[in-house]
Design a protein around this motif. Sequence first.
Motif, PDB file in Angstrom:
ATOM      1  N   TYR A  43       0.833  -1.206   0.000  1.00  0.00           N
ATOM      2  CA  TYR A  43       0.000   0.000   0.000  1.00  0.00           C
ATOM      3  C   TYR A  43       0.873   1.263   0.000  1.00  0.00           C
ATOM      4  O   TYR A  43       0.626   2.212  -0.750  1.00  0.00           O
ATOM      5  CB  TYR A  43      -0.938  -0.002   1.209  1.00  0.00           C
ATOM      6  CG  TYR A  43      -1.662   1.318   1.427  1.00  0.00           C
ATOM      7  CD1 TYR A  43      -2.691   1.706   0.572  1.00  0.00           C
ATOM      8  CD2 TYR A  43      -1.307   2.167   2.463  1.00  0.00           C
ATOM      9  CE1 TYR A  43      -3.346   2.907   0.749  1.00  0.00           C
ATOM     10  CE2 TYR A  43      -1.952   3.379   2.660  1.00  0.00           C
ATOM     11  CZ  TYR A  43      -2.981   3.747   1.799  1.00  0.00           C
ATOM     12  OH  TYR A  43      -3.618   4.931   1.969  1.00  0.00           O
ATOM     13  N   GLY A  44       1.918   1.243   0.824  1.00  0.00           N
ATOM     14  CA  GLY A  44       2.812   2.402   0.894  1.00  0.00           C
ATOM     15  C   GLY A  44       3.517   2.663  -0.426  1.00  0.00           C
ATOM     16  O   GLY A  44       3.714   3.813  -0.825  1.00  0.00           O
ATOM     17  N   LYS A  45       3.880   1.590  -1.146  1.00  0.00           N
ATOM     18  CA  LYS A  45       4.582   1.749  -2.426  1.00  0.00           C
ATOM     19  C   LYS A  45       3.664   2.294  -3.523  1.00  0.00           C
ATOM     20  O   LYS A  45       4.141   2.915  -4.474  1.00  0.00           O
ATOM     21  CB  LYS A  45       5.154   0.401  -2.869  1.00  0.00           C
ATOM     22  CG  LYS A  45       6.325  -0.071  -2.022  1.00  0.00           C
ATOM     23  CD  LYS A  45       6.737  -1.482  -2.437  1.00  0.00           C
ATOM     24  CE  LYS A  45       7.850  -2.006  -1.520  1.00  0.00           C
ATOM     25  NZ  LYS A  45       8.189  -3.408  -1.834  1.00  0.00           N
ATOM     26  N   THR A  46       2.371   2.036  -3.397  1.00  0.00           N
ATOM     27  CA  THR A  46       1.437   2.471  -4.447  1.00  0.00           C
ATOM     28  C   THR A  46       0.927   3.888  -4.231  1.00  0.00           C
ATOM     29  O   THR A  46       0.239   4.430  -5.092  1.00  0.00           O
ATOM     30  CB  THR A  46       0.216   1.528  -4.529  1.00  0.00           C
ATOM     31  OG1 THR A  46      -0.416   1.467  -3.243  1.00  0.00           O
ATOM     32  CG2 THR A  46       0.615   0.135  -4.950  1.00  0.00           C
ATOM     33  N   ARG A  47       1.233   4.492  -3.085  1.00  0.00           N
ATOM     34  CA  ARG A  47       0.793   5.871  -2.849  1.00  0.00           C
ATOM     35  C   ARG A  47       1.584   6.834  -3.730  1.00  0.00           C
ATOM     36  O   ARG A  47       2.756   6.637  -3.992  1.00  0.00           O
ATOM     37  CB  ARG A  47       0.967   6.245  -1.383  1.00  0.00           C
ATOM     38  CG  ARG A  47       0.056   5.476  -0.441  1.00  0.00           C
ATOM     39  CD  ARG A  47       0.272   5.873   0.991  1.00  0.00           C
ATOM     40  NE  ARG A  47      -0.162   7.250   1.240  1.00  0.00           N
ATOM     41  CZ  ARG A  47       0.037   7.883   2.387  1.00  0.00           C
ATOM     42  NH1 ARG A  47       0.670   7.287   3.370  1.00  0.00           N
ATOM     43  NH2 ARG A  47      -0.391   9.110   2.538  1.00  0.00           N
ATOM     44  N   ILE A  48       0.919   7.889  -4.172  1.00  0.00           N
ATOM     45  CA  ILE A  48       1.555   8.855  -5.068  1.00  0.00           C
ATOM     46  C   ILE A  48       2.494   9.740  -4.265  1.00  0.00           C
ATOM     47  O   ILE A  48       2.257  10.024  -3.085  1.00  0.00           O
ATOM     48  CB  ILE A  48       0.477   9.697  -5.792  1.00  0.00           C
ATOM     49  CG1 ILE A  48       1.039  10.301  -7.074  1.00  0.00           C
ATOM     50  CG2 ILE A  48      -0.073  10.795  -4.885  1.00  0.00           C
ATOM     51  CD1 ILE A  48       1.095   9.348  -8.210  1.00  0.00           C
ATOM     52  N   GLU A  49       3.578  10.151  -4.892  1.00  0.00           N
ATOM     53  CA  GLU A  49       4.548  11.029  -4.232  1.00  0.00           C
ATOM     54  C   GLU A  49       3.967  12.438  -4.102  1.00  0.00           C
ATOM     55  O   GLU A  49       3.193  12.879  -4.953  1.00  0.00           O
ATOM     56  CB  GLU A  49       5.834  11.096  -5.059  1.00  0.00           C
ATOM     57  CG  GLU A  49       6.623   9.809  -5.077  1.00  0.00           C
ATOM     58  CD  GLU A  49       7.258   9.504  -3.736  1.00  0.00           C
ATOM     59  OE1 GLU A  49       7.539  10.442  -2.978  1.00  0.00           O
ATOM     60  OE2 GLU A  49       7.461   8.304  -3.439  1.00  0.00           O
ATOM     61  N   PRO A  50       4.347  13.183  -3.062  1.00  0.00           N
ATOM     62  CA  PRO A  50       3.900  14.576  -2.954  1.00  0.00           C
ATOM     63  C   PRO A  50       4.368  15.383  -4.164  1.00  0.00           C
ATOM     64  O   PRO A  50       5.456  15.148  -4.692  1.00  0.00           O
ATOM     65  CB  PRO A  50       4.571  15.076  -1.670  1.00  0.00           C
ATOM     66  CG  PRO A  50       4.901  13.835  -0.904  1.00  0.00           C
ATOM     67  CD  PRO A  50       5.157  12.776  -1.906  1.00  0.00           C
ATOM     68  N   CYS A  51       3.509  16.319  -4.613  1.00  0.00           N
ATOM     69  CA  CYS A  51       3.813  17.218  -5.740  1.00  0.00           C
ATOM     70  C   CYS A  51       3.883  16.486  -7.076  1.00  0.00           C
ATOM     71  O   CYS A  51       4.437  17.003  -8.041  1.00  0.00           O
ATOM     72  CB  CYS A  51       5.112  17.996  -5.522  1.00  0.00           C
ATOM     73  SG  CYS A  51       5.096  18.989  -4.023  1.00  0.00           S
ATOM     74  N   GLU A  52       3.342  15.272  -7.149  1.00  0.00           N
ATOM     75  CA  GLU A  52       3.316  14.542  -8.421  1.00  0.00           C
ATOM     76  C   GLU A  52       2.230  15.117  -9.324  1.00  0.00           C
ATOM     77  O   GLU A  52       1.150  15.486  -8.854  1.00  0.00           O
ATOM     78  CB  GLU A  52       3.041  13.057  -8.164  1.00  0.00           C
ATOM     79  CG  GLU A  52       3.249  12.160  -9.368  1.00  0.00           C
ATOM     80  CD  GLU A  52       4.721  12.023  -9.735  1.00  0.00           C
ATOM     81  OE1 GLU A  52       5.117  12.706 -10.690  1.00  0.00           O
ATOM     82  OE2 GLU A  52       5.442  11.261  -9.077  1.00  0.00           O
ATOM     83  N   ALA A  53       2.509  15.196 -10.630  1.00  0.00           N
ATOM     84  CA  ALA A  53       1.528  15.742 -11.590  1.00  0.00           C
ATOM     85  C   ALA A  53       0.540  14.646 -11.975  1.00  0.00           C
ATOM     86  O   ALA A  53       0.602  14.064 -13.063  1.00  0.00           O
ATOM     87  CB  ALA A  53       2.255  16.279 -12.819  1.00  0.00           C
ATOM     88  N   VAL A  54      -0.408  14.355 -11.073  1.00  0.00           N
ATOM     89  CA  VAL A  54      -1.313  13.210 -11.263  1.00  0.00           C
ATOM     90  C   VAL A  54      -2.204  13.371 -12.489  1.00  0.00           C
ATOM     91  O   VAL A  54      -2.523  12.404 -13.173  1.00  0.00           O
ATOM     92  CB  VAL A  54      -2.181  12.989 -10.007  1.00  0.00           C
ATOM     93  CG1 VAL A  54      -1.355  12.450  -8.873  1.00  0.00           C
ATOM     94  CG2 VAL A  54      -2.903  14.262  -9.598  1.00  0.00           C
ATOM     95  N   GLY A  55      -2.613  14.616 -12.778  1.00  0.00           N
ATOM     96  CA  GLY A  55      -3.492  14.843 -13.932  1.00  0.00           C
ATOM     97  C   GLY A  55      -2.812  14.509 -15.241  1.00  0.00           C
ATOM     98  O   GLY A  55      -3.386  13.845 -16.106  1.00  0.00           O
TER      99      GLY A  55
END
Length: 383
Positions: A43-55
């Motif tokens: 679960y921890g590995k699949t979380r998105i990094e802070p400030c990631e451009a998810v869009g």
Amino acid sequence: MREQIRSSDLPEKTKIDLITFMEGRPVSSEQFDRVMNQVFDEYGKTRIEPCEAVGIIAAQSIGEPGTQMTMRTFHYAGVAEINVTLGLPRLIEIMDARKTPSTPTMTIYLKDDFNTNRDRARDVSWQIEATRLSEFGDVTTDLVNMEILVQINKEVCQKRKISVEDIIEKAPEKIRSRHHYRDFEHEADADKAVIHFFPKNAESYQNLFQLHNHVRDVIVQGIDDIERVVVRKESGEYILYTEGSNLKDVFQVEGVDTSRTRTNNIAEISEVLGIEAGRNAIIDEALSTLREQGIQVDVRHIMLVADMMCMDGEVKQIGRHGIAGEKESVLSRAAFEVTVNHLLDAAVANEEDVLEGVTENVIVGQPIQLGTGDVKLIAKPIN
């Protein structure tokens, strides 16, 4: 560091479910702790990094495989009689939030008493499939007496579980309400199963032929928007596939399982069942369209797009009439479509652009406020 999870920290039901899941074998506390810690690691590995451009990542993850999709519009989808739009045209329909899809269709599941009996399933299909008056008997034009004569076949009525009286009552009413045609009178004889239609202008042949078309095509049984219903047996139960969609009226038919019945009309789902159901429909339809083409896309990218489309309480398209056209940034709106109009409107309204998004920062040539560009360094003065 994350704190280690122990079996004593979790509810008893969770432990029972996990133990049952592991093929019924006895699980020690150490094994249980190891499984739980591995779950939390994943679960921890699949979380998105802070400030990631998810869009941008979501757009790329959906758009790139979309270039490999076929343009075929019709596919048999397991039912030889029903055509369904698939591939790229269907994905565009979903993202454009079309009010009505090019090939609306429903998959109707039946309740336990109906889904194992073919005759009862067929009875439900007759209550749903739109049936015209011409299918219940002969419609003839009498030019001498200037009338339309309908001779109803009682055997067909008996087979389709509808009375002659119902047909006599519905036919004139539906011509007036659905066809919006009122220039006629009618007489009926239920015993002889005959209906006489007369145009109000008894000297106009044009009115007579116009009335003939309305009488022949008026729907007296079923739901108007559903042209055809096919009954198929799958996984031990009978399922109805339709050409056409009307979720609200289908839910009112006896024998329909409302918890499983679905349509490919997302706007209709949102209107009848609410915006959350509409969001789930966007996710499910997009994923099934991609999977049918053999394309695997992480569900979270689709979920992000669906959330953006539905966050204002209604299903909006990803375009200038929806999300892209309603952005706060003037430059972002202008970069998408109709550039001059957006800039003129913004100038007249004295709008400002605070340059917080990706597009507008790229246009003016400065770092975007994501990733390393989100961090600002301030020099500490030396005394």
